[in-house]
Every structure is written in structure tokens, then in C-alpha cells.
Design an enzyme around this catalytic site. Structure first.
Site, PDB file in Angstrom:
ATOM      1  N   HIS A 156       0.820  -1.214   0.000  1.00  0.00           N
ATOM      2  CA  HIS A 156       0.000   0.000   0.000  1.00  0.00           C
ATOM      3  C   HIS A 156       0.860   1.273   0.000  1.00  0.00           C
ATOM      4  O   HIS A 156       0.367   2.346  -0.337  1.00  0.00           O
ATOM      5  CB  HIS A 156      -0.989  -0.007   1.162  1.00  0.00           C
ATOM      6  CG  HIS A 156      -0.407   0.270   2.505  1.00  0.00           C
ATOM      7  ND1 HIS A 156      -0.172  -0.713   3.437  1.00  0.00           N
ATOM      8  CD2 HIS A 156      -0.030   1.421   3.100  1.00  0.00           C
ATOM      9  CE1 HIS A 156       0.320  -0.184   4.544  1.00  0.00           C
ATOM     10  NE2 HIS A 156       0.419   1.116   4.363  1.00  0.00           N
ATOM     11  N   ASP A 186      -0.020  -7.461   1.313  1.00  0.00           N
ATOM     12  CA  ASP A 186       0.506  -6.113   1.535  1.00  0.00           C
ATOM     13  C   ASP A 186       2.035  -6.105   1.557  1.00  0.00           C
ATOM     14  O   ASP A 186       2.654  -5.378   2.336  1.00  0.00           O
ATOM     15  CB  ASP A 186      -0.043  -5.507   2.820  1.00  0.00           C
ATOM     16  CG  ASP A 186       0.092  -3.989   2.849  1.00  0.00           C
ATOM     17  OD1 ASP A 186       0.271  -3.393   1.775  1.00  0.00           O
ATOM     18  OD2 ASP A 186       0.037  -3.405   3.946  1.00  0.00           O
ATOM     19  N   SER A 259       4.703   2.468   8.026  1.00  0.00           N
ATOM     20  CA  SER A 259       4.338   1.340   7.173  1.00  0.00           C
ATOM     21  C   SER A 259       5.506   0.884   6.320  1.00  0.00           C
ATOM     22  O   SER A 259       6.167   1.677   5.672  1.00  0.00           O
ATOM     23  CB  SER A 259       3.187   1.720   6.242  1.00  0.00           C
ATOM     24  OG  SER A 259       1.960   1.376   6.810  1.00  0.00           O
TER      25      SER A 259
END
Length: 511
Positions: A156, A186, A259
Site C-alpha cells: 500500500h 501487503d 508502514s
């Protein structure tokens, strides 16, 4: 979300999950504070255990006989050793925007602005509707896994990116190529053109223990090389996001920009990739989730070798076993995954799995919550053979199944009713008749189970697991009947859908 891994529907309490990327393509990054003290000399990553600081001795008179001093970890060596291999990732994409207001008019207040027309002409290429592409930016973290510039991060973080820039801790910057990404797990793999880079050592997430100290390094809110610590809160955590990832839950502070960054154990080994947080505010609230490195490396190996990722498929729809189901099936405890539907012609069907079976173990590993099954299967590959311990008719039976490929089309049942199971590209539904057991359990006399939805139907809101009852008010009983009725429609059809205990009409354009 579409199911690409194991075909499993999970009923779970809804969580608010915030992706931990700062402004993932689609929003602009806000002000970023600059850290001027982030230069650390590069060096080869080692895997020696982190030194432990001895706890001060308590007076003998006050110490209880059963008390054992607890040592606190010193993470300074770990950060110094592995920090240089953690990178900041910046991405640039684009989105369409327009100066036009309602009904194509110029926004209020701009009609009389003498500079509006001047700037409008130089704001980029516009389409006939007055829209134009404008750049948007995002950011995240990553870590180097090979000296020649292979980097792991979240899918993402780089989704829809047109340009990816990697910044090292010594402030060097490189343009990165996205070798591949897998939205299902992901995980994404990047490559920069560099040599002799510092790398992180890779550990084994399966060896993690609940309560173990862990550490994250990343760039929350653009603050490069930020370090946060905590403990493992749980393992194999299943989340209601259709990812089928057995997440590592921690209480490490993770925020937008973390992230894709690494989660280290006290030996300085990467055991996970920080990916999601539970939040009602968009910021850290004590619950962080990391992708196990064992799973991430399996995805990385496929991307590096083939450029694509394949996921295993069992071909069942499952639901949670609550106390009511446990009482009904005479189970000692409400544990396992209740099979509500078996994909016709799929791996589970071929192995003999049936609706009403309760899967209690996979390859000897207990399944407590229903989400444990897809989480375990996410670590398998298409073609792998698995052994299921299934509760059926008051006893345990063992069933061996060979997993299929989730990218394969739905299996053909071998008869006209399931032929292609597709009502054509005009509607985009994969259908099959209700099984007798399903009719008894649901109380639905007739209809067609929607096994997959795409195209116009998916855009209208039709979901896999719905039951199609009628089209334009006429009950449907066969795939051929649906195909004929849709073929005669020129603009749209009204589908009557049974979803749980609710019946709803959904209009679908077919013109």
C-alpha cells in the site's frame, strides 16, 4: 475486498483499521519536521543478542523469596547496527481534480479573480470535462535485504506510484523500481541501483513468543530513523480485512509513515513488517500489526523469481463457531472453522469436505478461531498437500486435500448448471444452484448462490455469498435462465438478493 488467497468468507466484528502509510497515494503529505541527526555510519549487520542492563538489586530484607529480578533490554547496539539498513520511501502519483463547481460552473468567488484565468491555463493538461492531473505524494518506510539494493516494504506504500524515491540513513537518495507487489499480503519488493549497502539480518517469526520485546524503526510523520519499542501482544491475529495474514500484534508505537518498516527482535533480526494499526483517530492507540517475515519472504521469493505471486486455495466458505453451534454439533468447546459452503469442483470438494463440517486442525495445528484457517493456509503454496482434522457426525475424521491456485477460475461442476457459471461479461456473476443442505439451513426454497462477483454486478454492490432470488421480479432457478433474461435486457436489470436475513433489490446496468 476480493478474495485472492483462500476462498474463505469470515464473519468478524468490524474494526477500524488505519493503514500506517502517511498519505498513501491519494492525499498530500503535510508538514514534515526534519531530523538533522540521522547520519549513522554504515556497517555490516550482525545478529548478536542485544545487551541486557542488569536490574538494580533490591535490599535483601524487602525482597520476597519468589521474586526474580527482570532485566531490561538495551537497544542501543541494535539500532546502531541495523539502523543504516532502514530507509525512507517517498512516492509520487497523480489524481484528477477540477476547478469546475456544480453543473460545470466556476467555483464561487473565482469569476472575478483576474489571476484565475492566467493560472488555469498553466495548470496542466485538462480533459473535456475540465479535469486535470495533479501530483499527490505519500511516504513510508522499508528495509534493505541485499547489498545490491533489494528492499522490502508494504504494497500500500507504493500503490499507484508513478515515481518512488528511496532515502538512506546517510541521506543518499535513489530512484527505485517496483519489482512487484502483492495487495493480498501487503508486501512489495523494490530495487535501487546501488552496491555494498548495509542489510538487516532476517529472523524467524514463528519463533516469536508473546511478551517478547520487539523494536520498530521507521519514519512516522516523515521523522526519519525514529525508534519505538514494545512487546508482542499476540501471534496469528486474524483481522477482518480479507487479507488472510496471520498478523503479529504488538504494542509498539506505529504511526503514519511507519508502514513498511522492520520489526526487530532483541537479537536484531527482522521478524515482521509493520503494516496496520487499530485506530479511531488515525494515530497510534496501542494496537499495531506486523506481517510475519516468514510469510513476507515467501512472497518476496516469488516476486524476485517470477514477478508475480500465487496463493493457495482450499475452496471453502467458513464462519465462526459460537457456543450455539458448539452445542448443536456437540463440540466440547466453541473452537474451529465451520464450513458453510464448499466450492464445487474445488480442492475441498475433491477431498470430500462438506458443508457443516467443522475444521479443528490443519496439519496438526489447532484452529481456535475461524480466522486461524485462512491465516495458516496463507503460508502454503498451490499444490501443497494438507491434512484436516474435521468434526463430522459427532467424531473426528481426517481429510487430505491438495491446495489449488487462487488465481484459477472457479471449477466446472461438470454439468450445464455450472457451465462457465458466468452470466456473461454483461453481468459478471458466477452462479450455482443451492445445495439441498443449504436450502434446509437457510430456509430459501430456490435461488442461485453467487460464488463470485465482478464487472457491473460488483460495481453495483453484489457480493460473493449473496443468493440471487429473482431478476426483474421473476424467480430464477438456473444459470441458463439468468443468461437468457440478462441477454434480453438492454439497459439494466433489478436483482433481488438475499443477504443474510435481508432481501434487497440491486439495480445493475447491463447496457
Amino acid at each position: 475486498m476480493q478474495t485472492e488467497g483462500v476462498n474463505i468468507g469470515i464473519t468478524a466484528k468490524r474494526l477500524t483499521l488505519a493503514l500506517a502509510a502517511a498519505g498513501v497515494i491519494g492525499g498530500a503529505v503535510g508538514a514534515i519536521a526534519v531530523n538533522h541527526n540521522n547520519a549513522v555510519a554504515s556497517g555490516a549487520a550482525a545478529s548478536a543478542p542485544v545487551a541486557l542492563a542488569a536490574a538494580p538489586a533490591a535490599p535483601a530484607a524487602s525482597a520476597a523469596p519468589s521474586q526474580v529480578p527482570v532485566a531490561l533490554p538495551d537497544f542501543t547496539q541494535l539500532v546502531s547496527r541495523n539502523g543504516p539498513a532502514v530507509v525512507n520511501i517517498r512516492v509520487m502519483g497523480s489524481t484528477k481534480t477540477s476547478f469546475s463547481g456544480a453543473q460545470g460552473r466556476m467555483p464561487r468567488g473565482l469569476e472575478d479573480d483576474p489571476f484565475f484565468e492566467f493560472f488555469r491555463r498553466f495548470q496542466g493538461q485538462q480533459d473535456p470535462r475540465g479535469q486535470r492531473d495533479v501530483p499527490v505524494f505519500g511516504a513510508g518506510s522499508g528495509f534493505i535485504i541485499s547489498p545490491d539494493g533489494v528492499i522490502l516494504t508494504n504494497a500500500h506504500v507504493v500503490r499507484d506510484a508513478k515515481e518512488v524515491t528511496v532515502k538512506l540513513q546517510d541521506r543518499r537518495e535513489y530512484r527505485a523500481k517496483v519489482m512487484g507487489s502483492d495487495p493480498k499480503t501487503d508486501v512489495a519488493v523494490l530495487k535501487i541501483d546501488a552496491k555494498n549497502l548495509p542489510v538487516v539480518p532476517i529472523g524467524k517469526s514463528r519463533d516469536l513468543k508473546v511478551g517478547e520485546w520487539v523494536l520498530a524503526i521507521g519514519s512516522p510523520f516523515g521523522l526519519d530513523s525514529s525508534v519505538t519499542v514494545g512487546v508482542v501482544s499476540a501471534k496469528g491475529r486474524s483481522l477482518p480485512d480479507d487479507s488472510n495474514v496471520p498478523f503479529i500484534q504488538t504494542d509498539v508505537a506505529v504511526n503514519p509513515g511507519n508502514s513498511g518498516g522492520p520489526l526487530f527482535n532483541t537479537r536484531g533480526e527482522v521478524v515482521g513488517i509493520n503494516s496496520q494499526i487499530y485506530s479511531q483517530t488515525g494515530g497510534y492507540q496501542g494496537l499495531s500489526f506486523a506481517i510475519p517475515i516468514d510469510l513476507a519472504y515467501r512472497i518476496k521469493d516469488q516476486i524476485v523469481s517470477t514477478g508475480k505471486v500465487q496463493h493457495a486455495k482450499l475452496g471453502v466458505t467458513i464462519q465462526e463457531v459460537n457456543q450455539g453451534f458448539a452445542d448443536s454439533f456437540k463440540l466440547e468447546s466453541p473452537e474451529g472453522a465451520l464450513v458453510s459452503n464448499v466450492e464445487r469442483g474445488g480442492p475441498a470438494d475433491k477431498a470430500g469436505l462438506k458443508s457443516g463440517d467443522v475444521v479443528r486442525k490443519l496439519n496438526g495445528q489447532p484452529i481456535v478461531a475461524s480466522g486461524d484457517l485462512p491465516a495458516m493456509l496463507s503460508l502454503a503454496k498451490p499444490g501443497d498437500k494438507v491434512t484436516l482434522d474435521v468434526w463430522r457426525d459427532g467424531k473426528i475424521v481426517q481429510i487430505d486435500a491438495r491446495l489449488g491456485n487462487a488465481s484459477d477460475k472457479l471449477a466446472d461442476a461438470g454439468n450445464d448448471e455450472a457451465d462457465d457459471a458466468d452470466t456473461g461479461s454483461r453481468l459478471g456473476l458466477a452462479l450455482r444452484p443451492l445445495e439441498p443442505a443449504e436450502r434446509r439451513q437457510s430456509g430459501i426454497a430456490s435461488g442461485l448462490v453467487i460464488e463470485d462477483a465482478g464487472g457491473a454486478a460488483a460495481n453495483a454492490g453484489v457480493q460473493p455469498g449473496d443468493v440471487l432470488l429473482s431478476i426483474n421480479g421473476r424467480p430464477v432457478t438456473s444459470v441458463n435462465q439468468v443468461r437468457d433474461m440478462v441477454g434480453k435486457s438492454t439497459k439494466s436489470v433489478a436483482l433481488l438478493i438475499q443477504r443474510g436475513n435481508d432481501k434487497i433489490f440491486i439495480p445493475v446496468r447491463v447496457g
